[in-house]
Design a protein around this motif. Sequence first.
Motif, PDB file in Angstrom:
ATOM      1  N   THR A  44       9.529   3.488  -6.990  1.00 41.51           N
ATOM      2  CA  THR A  44       9.200   4.097  -5.707  1.00 41.51           C
ATOM      3  C   THR A  44       7.700   3.948  -5.493  1.00 41.51           C
ATOM      4  OG1 THR A  44      11.002   5.662  -5.951  1.00 41.51           O
ATOM      5  CG2 THR A  44       9.314   6.203  -4.320  1.00 41.51           C
ATOM      6  N   LEU A  45       7.336   3.411  -4.322  1.00 44.66           N
ATOM      7  CA  LEU A  45       5.935   3.086  -4.036  1.00 44.66           C
ATOM      8  C   LEU A  45       5.361   3.978  -2.944  1.00 44.66           C
ATOM      9  CD1 LEU A  45       6.480  -0.768  -3.863  1.00 44.66           C
ATOM     10  CD2 LEU A  45       5.528   0.512  -5.785  1.00 44.66           C
ATOM     11  N   SER A  46       4.101   4.350  -3.118  1.00 47.15           N
ATOM     12  CA  SER A  46       3.391   5.091  -2.077  1.00 47.15           C
ATOM     13  C   SER A  46       2.755   4.136  -1.079  1.00 47.15           C
ATOM     14  CB  SER A  46       2.316   5.989  -2.693  1.00 47.15           C
ATOM     15  OG  SER A  46       1.383   5.204  -3.410  1.00 47.15           O
ATOM     16  N   SER A  47       2.502   2.905  -1.518  1.00 50.13           N
ATOM     17  CA  SER A  47       1.989   1.840  -0.657  1.00 50.13           C
ATOM     18  C   SER A  47       2.426   0.502  -1.250  1.00 50.13           C
ATOM     19  CB  SER A  47       0.463   1.914  -0.525  1.00 50.13           C
ATOM     20  OG  SER A  47      -0.152   1.788  -1.786  1.00 50.13           O
ATOM     21  N   GLU A  48       2.304  -0.534  -0.454  1.00 49.45           N
ATOM     22  CA  GLU A  48       2.767  -1.868  -0.860  1.00 49.45           C
ATOM     23  C   GLU A  48       2.011  -2.348  -2.101  1.00 49.45           C
ATOM     24  OE1 GLU A  48       4.846  -5.062  -1.385  1.00 49.45           O
ATOM     25  OE2 GLU A  48       5.352  -3.709   0.252  1.00 49.45           O
TER      26      GLU A  48
END
Length: 90
Positions: A44-48
């Motif tokens: 799971t990513l907060s940004s690319e």
Amino acid sequence: MTKTMHIEGMMCGHCEATVKKALEALPEVTSAEVSHEAGTAVVTLSSEVADDVLKKTVEEKDYKVTAIDYESYGGSMGSGAACSRWRRVV
């Protein structure tokens, strides 16, 4: 955004912990759920973050990344927003 990495070479819980720790050390990674049984890491990513960065991070720990699946939502979750999914073989 969520990315599912397909990883070869993980054999036990220690392998899972090694991959999880490496991925979660990246600033863009919110969490990584790793399964040696499924051969996956759901990231799971907060940004690319570039696939090459994710792949390098795992392969530096002596595992092989074979593909990365993407899941992305347009709009807010639960609002009937469009979801797109795709796979990149690496």
